[in-house]
Design a protein around this motif. Sequence first.
Motif, mmCIF file in Angstrom:
data_model
loop_
_atom_site.group_PDB
_atom_site.id
_atom_site.type_symbol
_atom_site.label_atom_id
_atom_site.label_comp_id
_atom_site.label_asym_id
_atom_site.label_seq_id
_atom_site.Cartn_x
_atom_site.Cartn_y
_atom_site.Cartn_z
ATOM 1 N N PRO A 88 29.982 57.271 55.233
ATOM 2 C CA PRO A 88 29.197 58.116 54.317
ATOM 3 C C PRO A 88 28.069 57.330 53.647
ATOM 4 O O PRO A 88 28.031 57.171 52.425
ATOM 5 N N ILE A 89 27.150 56.803 54.426
ATOM 6 C CA ILE A 89 26.008 56.080 53.878
ATOM 7 C C ILE A 89 24.744 56.832 54.257
ATOM 8 O O ILE A 89 24.676 57.461 55.312
ATOM 9 N N PRO A 90 23.717 56.784 53.403
ATOM 10 C CA PRO A 90 22.475 57.497 53.730
ATOM 11 C C PRO A 90 21.727 56.790 54.854
ATOM 12 O O PRO A 90 21.566 55.574 54.852
ATOM 13 N N LEU A 91 21.286 57.575 55.811
ATOM 14 C CA LEU A 91 20.494 57.071 56.924
ATOM 15 C C LEU A 91 19.043 57.502 56.732
ATOM 16 O O LEU A 91 18.775 58.650 56.383
ATOM 17 N N ALA A 92 18.145 56.577 56.954
ATOM 18 C CA ALA A 92 16.732 56.887 56.719
ATOM 19 C C ALA A 92 16.295 58.071 57.576
ATOM 20 O O ALA A 92 15.592 58.966 57.112
ATOM 21 N N ALA A 93 16.710 58.094 58.818
ATOM 22 C CA ALA A 93 16.368 59.208 59.702
ATOM 23 C C ALA A 93 17.398 59.271 60.814
ATOM 24 O O ALA A 93 17.669 58.276 61.472
ATOM 25 N N LEU A 94 17.972 60.452 60.996
ATOM 26 C CA LEU A 94 18.911 60.692 62.084
ATOM 27 C C LEU A 94 18.255 61.694 63.027
ATOM 28 O O LEU A 94 18.017 62.840 62.664
ATOM 29 N N THR A 95 17.940 61.249 64.235
ATOM 30 C CA THR A 95 17.296 62.096 65.225
ATOM 31 C C THR A 95 18.337 62.633 66.189
ATOM 32 O O THR A 95 19.133 61.863 66.742
ATOM 33 N N VAL A 96 18.344 63.950 66.369
ATOM 34 C CA VAL A 96 19.273 64.616 67.282
ATOM 35 C C VAL A 96 18.453 65.173 68.437
ATOM 36 O O VAL A 96 17.535 65.973 68.227
ATOM 37 N N VAL A 97 18.782 64.747 69.649
ATOM 38 C CA VAL A 97 17.994 65.116 70.818
ATOM 39 C C VAL A 97 18.915 65.693 71.879
ATOM 40 O O VAL A 97 19.998 65.158 72.145
ATOM 41 N N GLY A 98 18.478 66.803 72.514
ATOM 42 C CA GLY A 98 19.184 67.339 73.665
ATOM 43 C C GLY A 98 18.635 66.693 74.927
ATOM 44 O O GLY A 98 17.442 66.793 75.210
ATOM 45 N N GLU A 99 19.475 66.030 75.662
ATOM 46 C CA GLU A 99 19.013 65.291 76.836
ATOM 47 C C GLU A 99 18.449 66.205 77.911
ATOM 48 O O GLU A 99 17.598 65.814 78.708
ATOM 49 N N GLU A 100 18.929 67.479 77.947
ATOM 50 C CA GLU A 100 18.470 68.378 78.991
ATOM 51 C C GLU A 100 17.008 68.760 78.814
ATOM 52 O O GLU A 100 16.349 69.149 79.753
ATOM 53 N N ARG A 101 16.486 68.672 77.606
ATOM 54 C CA ARG A 101 15.064 68.914 77.355
ATOM 55 C C ARG A 101 14.563 67.729 76.549
ATOM 56 O O ARG A 101 14.752 67.658 75.341
#
Length: 389
Positions: A88-101
């Motif tokens: 539970p630590i703050p992340l500067a940026a969490l990027t979520v990407v779908g590999e299919e696109r």
Amino acid sequence: MKMKRNGRHWFAFAGLLLLAAALFSYAMFQGGFVSWFLFYSFLPFGLYAFLIVVYPLRRAAVSRTVPVRRYHADEPVPVTVRIDLPWPIPLAALTVVGEERKRVGAIVAWPFRRRLSCTWPLQLPRGRHQLETVILEVGDPFGWVNKTASFPAPCTVIVYPRYIEWPFEAVHEWFANGKAARPISLHRDMAVAAGAREYVPGDKMSWVHWKVSARRQELMTKEFDEQRNDGWIVVLDGASSPVFEELVTLAASVSKALLDQGVPAGLLFAGKKRSFLAPRRHDEQWTSILLELAEVNGEGKDPLVRTLAEETNWRSAAGCVIVTSALSISLLQQLRAIASKRHVVLYIVSREWSHEQQSWADGLRRNGVYVSRIDPQMLQPVQQGGGNG
């Protein structure tokens, strides 16, 4: 490649350690407020970068869901990804990407919770799509260290073809012109006995030909001419074509127009892999037709003529609507033979219409075939199929 990707952030962190050592050495030898200010200003960012390096991103739990409903081609599909982070630590940026696109996803800035969810629209073409992997990427505010991990998150999405509101008046218009104009029969015709044969166990008693049975002193069963019903077949040409998607749209539109008026409709796909749906009028038939059209591919080579010559399952239908993008001599011969027994409607989706094709179409009309050329632009949906329609 995987080891290089996993070790890349360690090399980046090693560079930061060298920078920190250089700043510390400068502060020790130079002294003064400015040098120490530079070192202490860099220290929290360096420590945060080290935290990103040791952060157990692969221990995150990722799942993906798509709302259960009917999606049509070019309609945004809302994809929701739920993430349970390990720390539970703050992340500067969490990027979520779908590999299919590639690079389609969302960015969550400074999440202070372990459980996160994000949603983004995904544009998918017609067909069955198996979404497999979700990629998470975290990094520090300056992008010095980036860490990436992929997670299996399987999800199946079926994208149905588009359709337009096809007026049922057009169905009646099919038989409003030409020498062979005939009214549309929406009721089952009574089969006419053409002969008699020996009774076989399993024959219905209503088929017994009593007069012939009495004369021959044995049970005889009536033999019928081809039994005609009120069902219609939409025949889709599965040959390779630059307007194949428009053909699928037209087949779906005509099928829906028939079913909306209570006419039993079926589907015959004349492609490399042939498929057939018998005419029915119940509500599930529209879903079955859409599902079949969602997975067809225009990969065949001149399969329509062979299918019309070989297919026997649909011969009892009252009529057929043939959807194609090309007209040929061999197809003309097949259509003339079919038109002598049932209603035939021919839709040709084409941007060009030569004088020779016009002459062929006029000849078919004289044989009782309703022929119409449709420009592909007309099949761009004004009211695109969507929702639960």
